[in-house]
Write a protein that holds these residues in place. Sequence first.
Motif, PDB file in Angstrom:
ATOM      1  N   GLY A  68       0.719  -1.078  -0.081  1.00  0.00           N
ATOM      2  CA  GLY A  68      -0.036  -0.417   0.329  1.00  0.00           C
ATOM      3  C   GLY A  68       0.741   1.303  -0.100  1.00  0.00           C
ATOM      4  O   GLY A  68       1.891   0.903   0.133  1.00  0.00           O
ATOM      5  N   ILE A  69       0.148   1.993  -0.468  1.00  0.00           N
ATOM      6  CA  ILE A  69       0.971   3.573  -0.627  1.00  0.00           C
ATOM      7  C   ILE A  69      -0.319   4.263   0.460  1.00  0.00           C
ATOM      8  O   ILE A  69      -0.957   4.855   0.770  1.00  0.00           O
ATOM      9  CB  ILE A  69       0.898   4.131  -1.905  1.00  0.00           C
ATOM     10  N   ASN A  70       0.912   5.220   0.894  1.00  0.00           N
ATOM     11  CA  ASN A  70       0.939   6.426   2.016  1.00  0.00           C
ATOM     12  C   ASN A  70       0.370   7.709   1.855  1.00  0.00           C
ATOM     13  O   ASN A  70       1.378   8.359   0.775  1.00  0.00           O
ATOM     14  CB  ASN A  70       1.586   6.155   3.599  1.00  0.00           C
ATOM     15  N   CYS A  71      -0.494   8.090   2.083  1.00  0.00           N
ATOM     16  CA  CYS A  71      -1.159   9.961   2.105  1.00  0.00           C
ATOM     17  C   CYS A  71      -1.319  10.681   2.963  1.00  0.00           C
ATOM     18  O   CYS A  71      -2.335  10.041   3.952  1.00  0.00           O
ATOM     19  CB  CYS A  71      -1.970   9.945   0.887  1.00  0.00           C
ATOM     20  N   SER A  72       0.062  10.965   3.420  1.00  0.00           N
ATOM     21  CA  SER A  72      -0.415  11.359   4.961  1.00  0.00           C
ATOM     22  C   SER A  72      -0.057  12.812   4.940  1.00  0.00           C
ATOM     23  O   SER A  72       1.470  13.690   4.348  1.00  0.00           O
ATOM     24  CB  SER A  72       0.772  10.701   5.444  1.00  0.00           C
ATOM     25  N   VAL A  73      -0.184  13.465   5.930  1.00  0.00           N
ATOM     26  CA  VAL A  73       0.319  14.760   6.817  1.00  0.00           C
ATOM     27  C   VAL A  73       1.705  14.272   6.927  1.00  0.00           C
ATOM     28  O   VAL A  73       2.100  13.336   7.472  1.00  0.00           O
ATOM     29  CB  VAL A  73      -0.295  15.616   7.956  1.00  0.00           C
ATOM     30  N   LEU A  74       2.695  15.586   6.913  1.00  0.00           N
ATOM     31  CA  LEU A  74       3.666  15.546   6.997  1.00  0.00           C
ATOM     32  C   LEU A  74       4.265  15.512   8.734  1.00  0.00           C
ATOM     33  O   LEU A  74       4.908  16.610   9.385  1.00  0.00           O
ATOM     34  CB  LEU A  74       5.246  16.190   6.846  1.00  0.00           C
ATOM     35  N   ASP A  75       3.403  14.285   9.273  1.00  0.00           N
ATOM     36  CA  ASP A  75       3.610  14.441  11.252  1.00  0.00           C
ATOM     37  C   ASP A  75       3.955  12.747  11.928  1.00  0.00           C
ATOM     38  O   ASP A  75       4.217  11.693  10.483  1.00  0.00           O
ATOM     39  CB  ASP A  75       2.719  14.174  11.551  1.00  0.00           C
ATOM     40  N   GLY A  76       4.751  12.805  12.522  1.00  0.00           N
ATOM     41  CA  GLY A  76       5.138  11.524  13.609  1.00  0.00           C
ATOM     42  C   GLY A  76       5.625  10.859  12.386  1.00  0.00           C
ATOM     43  O   GLY A  76       6.782  11.618  12.137  1.00  0.00           O
ATOM     44  N   TRP A  77       6.282   9.530  12.321  1.00  0.00           N
ATOM     45  CA  TRP A  77       6.955   8.647  11.056  1.00  0.00           C
ATOM     46  C   TRP A  77       7.025   9.630   9.908  1.00  0.00           C
ATOM     47  O   TRP A  77       7.913   8.897   9.220  1.00  0.00           O
ATOM     48  CB  TRP A  77       6.670   6.764  11.298  1.00  0.00           C
ATOM     49  N   TRP A  78       6.026   9.603   8.740  1.00  0.00           N
ATOM     50  CA  TRP A  78       5.726   9.743   8.183  1.00  0.00           C
ATOM     51  C   TRP A  78       7.006  11.222   7.014  1.00  0.00           C
ATOM     52  O   TRP A  78       7.427  11.457   5.929  1.00  0.00           O
ATOM     53  CB  TRP A  78       4.621  10.306   7.395  1.00  0.00           C
ATOM     54  N   CYS A  79       7.098  11.906   8.373  1.00  0.00           N
ATOM     55  CA  CYS A  79       8.497  12.607   8.586  1.00  0.00           C
ATOM     56  C   CYS A  79       9.775  12.216   8.148  1.00  0.00           C
ATOM     57  O   CYS A  79      10.540  12.724   7.414  1.00  0.00           O
ATOM     58  CB  CYS A  79       8.444  13.771   9.202  1.00  0.00           C
ATOM     59  N   GLU A  80      10.004  11.095   8.065  1.00  0.00           N
ATOM     60  CA  GLU A  80      11.403  10.552   8.218  1.00  0.00           C
ATOM     61  C   GLU A  80      10.569   9.235   7.079  1.00  0.00           C
ATOM     62  O   GLU A  80      12.297   9.152   6.483  1.00  0.00           O
ATOM     63  CB  GLU A  80      11.206   9.795   9.397  1.00  0.00           C
ATOM     64  N   GLY A  81       9.763   8.252   6.991  1.00  0.00           N
ATOM     65  CA  GLY A  81       9.781   7.503   5.479  1.00  0.00           C
ATOM     66  C   GLY A  81       9.371   8.317   4.240  1.00  0.00           C
ATOM     67  O   GLY A  81      10.347   8.069   3.189  1.00  0.00           O
ATOM     68  N   TYR A  82       8.806   9.470   4.085  1.00  0.00           N
ATOM     69  CA  TYR A  82       8.872  10.537   3.097  1.00  0.00           C
ATOM     70  C   TYR A  82       9.570  10.727   1.845  1.00  0.00           C
ATOM     71  O   TYR A  82      10.754  11.028   2.825  1.00  0.00           O
ATOM     72  CB  TYR A  82       7.472  11.245   3.229  1.00  0.00           C
ATOM     73  N   GLN A  83      10.404  10.230   1.003  1.00  0.00           N
ATOM     74  CA  GLN A  83      11.032  10.529   0.015  1.00  0.00           C
ATOM     75  C   GLN A  83      10.343  11.071  -1.036  1.00  0.00           C
ATOM     76  O   GLN A  83       9.364  11.170  -1.941  1.00  0.00           O
ATOM     77  CB  GLN A  83      11.483   9.431  -0.405  1.00  0.00           C
ATOM     78  N   ALA A  84      10.673  12.324  -1.534  1.00  0.00           N
ATOM     79  CA  ALA A  84      10.231  13.085  -2.968  1.00  0.00           C
ATOM     80  C   ALA A  84      11.421  12.887  -3.571  1.00  0.00           C
ATOM     81  O   ALA A  84      12.514  13.385  -3.325  1.00  0.00           O
ATOM     82  CB  ALA A  84       9.825  14.923  -2.753  1.00  0.00           C
ATOM     83  N   ASP A  85      11.140  13.450  -5.281  1.00  0.00           N
ATOM     84  CA  ASP A  85      12.483  13.922  -6.817  1.00  0.00           C
ATOM     85  C   ASP A  85      12.870  15.161  -6.227  1.00  0.00           C
ATOM     86  O   ASP A  85      11.917  16.318  -5.324  1.00  0.00           O
ATOM     87  CB  ASP A  85      11.944  13.316  -7.301  1.00  0.00           C
ATOM     88  N   ALA A  86      13.460  15.371  -6.755  1.00  0.00           N
ATOM     89  CA  ALA A  86      14.449  16.837  -6.903  1.00  0.00           C
ATOM     90  C   ALA A  86      12.959  17.850  -7.063  1.00  0.00           C
ATOM     91  O   ALA A  86      13.064  18.671  -6.900  1.00  0.00           O
ATOM     92  CB  ALA A  86      15.005  17.103  -7.993  1.00  0.00           C
ATOM     93  N   ASN A  87      11.572  17.754  -7.683  1.00  0.00           N
ATOM     94  CA  ASN A  87      10.536  18.767  -8.506  1.00  0.00           C
ATOM     95  C   ASN A  87       9.687  18.123  -7.135  1.00  0.00           C
ATOM     96  O   ASN A  87       8.886  18.703  -7.177  1.00  0.00           O
ATOM     97  CB  ASN A  87      10.111  18.212  -9.282  1.00  0.00           C
TER      98      ASN A  87
END
Length: 737
Positions: A619-638
Amino acid sequence: MSQSSANTAALHLSEKLPFSLKRLADLAYNYWWSWSGDRLALFQAIDPQEWERCGHNPVAILESVSYERLTQLAEDPFYLKQVSALAQEFDQYINQKDTWVSRIAPQVSHENPVAYFCAEFGIHESLPIYSGGLGILAGDHLKSSSDLGVPLVGIGLLYRQGYFRQRLSRQGWQEDYYVDNSFHRMPIELIKNEHGEPLTIQLEIRQRQVTVQIWRVQVGRVSLYLLDSDRHDNDPIDRWLTGHLYGGNTETRIAQEVVLGIGGVRALQALGIKPSVYHLNEGHAAFCTLEIARLEIERTGKSFYDIEASVRNSCVFTTHTPVPAGHDVFSPDLIDSFFAHYWTQLRLSREQFLALGARRLGDPWEPFGMTVLALRMSRACNGVSELHGQVSRKMWTVLYPQRTEEKVPIGYITNGVHAPTWTAPLLADLYNQYLGADWRTRAIDPQTWAKVDDIPNEELWSRHLILKERLVAYTRYKVRKSREHRGEDHRLIQASDSLLDPKILTIGFARRFSPYKRGDLILRDAERALRIFSNAERPVQIVFAGKAHPADEEGKRIIQRLMEWCHNSGIINRVAFIEDYDIYTGQKLVQGVDVWLNNPRRPLEASGTSGQKVCFNGGINCSVLDGWWCEGYQADANGKGLNGWAIGEDAHTSDQELQDRIDSQSLYKLLEEEIVPLYYDQDANGIPHRWVQVMKASIKTNAPLFNTDRMIADYVTQVYVPEISTVVPPILAKVLL
């Protein structure tokens, strides 16, 4: 040292079973079966309907099924091979001596284990002594401790009725009710002394003597001891001290925390267990520090302040919430009524005792805080994510006036989840093929998960669709049962059979319905939401689940608004609410959804773990950047998400109304411009290849970090035995065997 009724319950059950099935009793009384590779088949195959009726309780089904049915199984060679193979695997697991901890930290021994205190434990749905995230985390903590060989014992309470059960009225209003647990038909056993009588401890609560008995739950190689005041020799009021989880008034709460903290230490003493470390998982257990001190004063004759440092050196504390209401505080008058007899045993005055829990010293009306007591009496404290560590340091800087905020001694260990428990067997089988059969023991090694790229897109997608079909079928079943119970119109009941569609993009949202979690954020612009979900070419559907605390009227109103939305004629088959959320429902959701939605108000989500469970299932997360997702989320240069999506990016304001508007608009934009188009970009065979690449990225980037093997390794090397942190390599994968 008292003797326990070790294996007595299993032996008693085995006497009722045919000879070739006797090992089922050993398996039934150890929750290891619930995360074994064969967990779906063994007990369910006995009688699938009875398995559902008994709440997936292995002891109850073996007690209730007919002997004739058992003899049928006893002559089935295929079933006997299953039992034999699983029993052999179980024996090897239980008897393993060469474990990760035995090699890394041999000083943590079974003679002096870690004692892990928590008010709730979520092991399995058949043991309903949990309410939500804290309990599930505690259950996963025990399971990974068992897997890694950490000598650890759990201490909790055995609630006669547990957390409340939930049903919704025809108006969508949450109604609370309770059901008695039948302890003698559950996978637990009452501890008895050498005379065959229940092993008990004594507590003075509200000027009355209360007798508490001790039960044991086996969680792999870990024992969980649960305290129970429901005895005939107690006052009727005191029998209900362990009646409800998070129920009753403030007086009930402090009494329960006396049982957990002070009673927990006395239970360990009665069991002959001498912990090397006391781990307080949240402030509910903080009174245990006082009982440790009392015993030391009694043993040495020294003053409280002489032994305070040694008590602190033996205790560690994990705080779990930045929400003020999550930190228990009690008035000085209430402390007087419960502890006037006790502080003299600590050789303290009333003022000295109250100061231990006072946030600000010198104010006679300052409440007694359990988190404050835990912080003052522990040598180490941690939050449960990097951001939560920062928030906690800011929250509690008042206790450390000589330190800057950055120097406040509160660190962090980010939560994880127990991969074997939460990974769907269908996905685990796929991982066996492509990652190697030992992937569970190498879960924290990024190289293990890099092999996810070897899984053909069509194979991963086909298994995901099977799991989504299972979620849809389960949701239809649960919604139909709820509508029947409410006496809904026959046509609405029949419509349950066409609820949801496995081919449609499916969002999951399941958690406690506290207002700060904003369960109805997606409804903020109802017309825009309706357009997204009712789109004829690219529709979206969502499944909700979760409870509001019985005293949380606003949380109940949120659920009611969602139920009203479920009946909107434009999306009546696209929105569902599953009542009475539990571990089983949680597993079906995290294993079957395409997208996991999480939109709390920052920074009030300390960690969150449901989204981590989703990652292990693609599954894929769609979340506010809070809690663990601040550490888990990755984005590209854009700024585009590589392994999921971030709601609202880093936008933050103290104006809650404005923040809700910013985040809801961000969510709608993500759905309309990124999530929905990506999902429906499918080839001629219905495979969304670019979507599957994000699924793989979600697995690869998050699975190595957000699992409890990594979390337990961090606790061992940073908290339980910090002196070994300099000699243990940062990547522990090669020794987590």
